[in-house]
Structures are given as structure tokens and as C-alpha cells.
Design an enzyme around this catalytic site. Sequence first.
Site, PDB file in Angstrom:
ATOM      1  N   GLY A 175      27.178 -24.534 -52.830  1.00 29.44           N
ATOM      2  CA  GLY A 175      25.846 -23.954 -53.011  1.00 29.44           C
ATOM      3  C   GLY A 175      25.675 -22.791 -52.046  1.00 29.44           C
ATOM      4  O   GLY A 175      25.761 -21.615 -52.409  1.00 29.44           O
ATOM      5  N   CYS A 219       0.564 -20.759 -38.274  1.00 29.93           N
ATOM      6  CA  CYS A 219      -0.274 -21.302 -37.213  1.00 29.93           C
ATOM      7  C   CYS A 219       0.418 -22.392 -36.413  1.00 29.93           C
ATOM      8  O   CYS A 219      -0.108 -23.498 -36.299  1.00 29.93           O
ATOM      9  CB  CYS A 219      -1.557 -21.821 -37.824  1.00 29.93           C
ATOM     10  SG  CYS A 219      -2.462 -20.484 -38.591  1.00 29.93           S
TER      11      CYS A 219
END
Length: 440
Positions: free
Chosen positions: A299, A367
Site C-alpha cells: 500500500g 486546537c
Amino acid sequence: MESARADSAWPGPVWPASARVLPSGGLAVGGVPLAELADRFGTPSYVVDEDEVRARARAWRAALPDADVAYAGKAFLTRAMVRWVEEEGLHLDVCSAGELELAAHAGFPGERVVLHGNAKSPDDLRTALRLGVGRVVLDNTGEVARLAALVPPGARQKVLVRVVPGIEAGAHAAVRTGVEGQKFGLSVDGGEAADAVARVLGQPRLELVGLHCHLGSQITSVDPYLAAVRKLVPFLSTLRDVHGVTFPELDLGGGFGIPYRDGEPTLDPAEYAARVRAELALRCAHVDLPVPRLAVEPGRWIAGPAGVALYRVLAVKVSGGRTFVAVDGGMSDNPRPALYGVRYTVRLAGRAGAAPDRPMTVVGRHCEAGDVLAEDVPLPGDVRPGDVLAVPASGAYHLSMASSYNLVGRPPVAAVTGGRARLLVRRETPADLWSRELPD
Ligand SMILES: Cc1ncc(COP(=O)(O)O)c(C=O)c1O
Ligand SMILES: N[C@@H](CCCC[NH3+])C(=O)O
């Protein structure tokens, strides 16, 4: 557009082979300047070099012409990607009905698809049967009867049993799947694999074609794969002795590692092919077993080095003695540094020649303080808001693991080849993000 030319010092192996430094000092991939792509498609964005994907797919086909090479779609899957690997003669490894539907929509032949998953839903199994997947890899004993019950009368579904060889390999504990005591597969040593094989052989609607194992991810040495062969061939021999059957296939999974920074190792398909083939032939000869047809599932190795992520610098600040370069993306488009502590290479896309002489920390806009894309990477001292940063080796497990954290929206994907760029996936918009909400 400026014509591209090679530069002797870099770009190096972490960049697509087409990467060039232009006379202006800008960096181009696939013949297209990255700064131009940032202007055209915005930032953050992912760029994928089609030729690099195809060349990497071909490298595995050439190394193992008599094996099935299944691209592991979890790394990066779009309809264009499905078509590229299909055209290069690869098979496709999927692990959900969603990946399967996308592959079918792109015209990928079902017979060349292998379905994985430690917890396949009824929908996954039904979709696999409806779309005629070539192989289902069974991962637990309950699944044996569940799948058999869904196969229509008169039909037979080819299956493999995923086994745990008890081998430690892979760059991080979270991606080591060949060891005992994790959620994937059935243990050879514990006896669960033998039990599953017996159950499958008792199901007339299932045709057991072989064993599968996947050791883990970001493995840069061939040795663990040889160890897997040494573990699995004696097990196949025992199964032959007990049940009187030999299996035509052996799938050793993927996990082949790539460099993220200069000097890091990679796994070489030719070396893998030569050594794994030799070990398999030797071990099978020892126990008088026919050599099974190999399958592999790369992959990251195919998609990773073909991708470059682009960001625009929004702020530069010094705090606590460190220089932070804050960009317009972050852990929503690349959670990998936070998840696995992966360290990336970062360069200025538009002023690639500027000497990277200061350690700086590239952070995202999310954040949390852990939203760090690259810690203490060398960048030019005059990096400033507006500059475009390019991060290579961003083709695998970036888009596919991107989230909608802070409703920033997932980046677009642009494909480049032969000096042209085209948008494969558009940017996720605020409307996309809230359109799933129902009215109050
Ligand atoms: C069964 C299976 N095959 C192949 C892969 C592909 O792994 P990689 O991208 O590391 O080659 C994975 C993911 O690790 C997997 O779970
Ligand atoms: N998602 C991981 C690899 C896991 C591979 C899938 N089994 C990564 O980003 O490196």
C-alpha cells in the site's frame, strides 16, 4: 511555465522521481511547479504524481511476475487511483464495503479484489458477494459460518484464513499485526488458526485457497517475511498431514517501508522477490509441498512516495526559544506524526534553493498542542507568511486518514503528469461538513 531541470544535490529519494528544482528556485513535480499548484487549488492540498504511482506498481509486477500483487487501497483510494493500478495489472485489497463500492464504481474487476477486515459487517460480506470479489480473507472463526450462509446455493466463494505467525515487525506498536495478542488474525501457536481451517474445510460453499498473514507496516527489512515463510510452511505441512489437502496460494500481506527523510531505508521489491521466493522454495522442498502462488499487498510503498502535501505558512513566531511555523493544515490532513511519531521532510516549494539552515517546528492550525507536523526540521531563516511548504512522502495514509476536525475541511487531491495537473478530489467545503445534519 518554466522548463524543469535536474539539480544534482536534491531533490533526493524522498521525492517523486519527477521532482526538479527550476531555474527560479521553485520545486516542480510531474513537470508542474508546486507553487503554481498551491495557487490554483489552494492549500492545504495533496499532489499525486501519476507516473510515480504507475512506476511503483510496475516495480512490484516486474519483481514478482508470477505472483498476485494487490494494491492495499487503505493507503490512498480514489477512482483514478483504482484505474491506474488496474491498468498496471495489479489486484486490489479492500477492507470495507465502501472501498469495494468505490473500486466497482471505477470499473475494477471483482475477481481481482481481496476483502479484508477483522470485523466485517454483514454489509461488507453481502457487498463482497454481490460484486463477486475474488477472495475473502477470514479473520475469525464466527465469520466462517456467517459467510458460508450468505453464499448462494450452487456457488463457492474462494477464501483465505488470516493467521498470526508471532513475528514482531513494523515501525510502531500500533501497526504490528504479526504478533500474538493483537486483534488481527488467528494464532498458529495458539491453535485457533488450525481450528478455523478445519471449519472452513467443513463448509461446502467455501473454497479454501490458502493462508494469509500481514506482519505490520513500514517494514524495511526482508528478514521478517522470511521468518513468516519459515513459520507458515511447516504449518501448511501439518494441515496437509491432518486434512490431506494442499493449498495453491500464500498471501504474505504488505507493509513495505519507504523513507520519509533522506538516509532512511526502504524495502527493495527485487530483493524481497529473490529472497522470499528462494526461502519459500527451500522450505516447501523440505516438507515436500508444492510451492504455492505468492500474493503481496503493498500500500504505502506504491502510494506514499507519489504524494506531496502543500501548505501555506500563516504565522511564524518565536516562543520559549523555539521557532514555530504555523500552516493552514495540520493533524486533520496528517495525523501520522501525532499517532506514530513519524518525522517528515519539509522544504519551501517556491524557494526550494534557499538554504535550510535553522531548526523550526512546523505546526498545524488545530486546537491542540500536539498538532505538530514536523518537529525541529531545517528551514531557511527567512521563512515567512505566504510561503508554500512542500512535504514529500505524503501519498499514503494522509487523505485516507484525514478528518473533519475543527471543520477545516479535507484537502483536495490534484494529479500531475507530463506538465499538466488535474483535480481528482475537490476540497471539502463547510456545506459538505454540515449537510449531514438534520433540521432541528
Ligand atoms: C491486510 C493488509 N494488507 C496490506 C496492508 C498494507 O500495508 P502497507 O501500506 O504498509 O503496505 C495492510 C495495512 O497495513 C493490511 O492490513
Ligand atoms: N495507518 C498507518 C499504517 C497502518 C496500515 C494499515 N494496516 C500509517 O499511517 O502508517
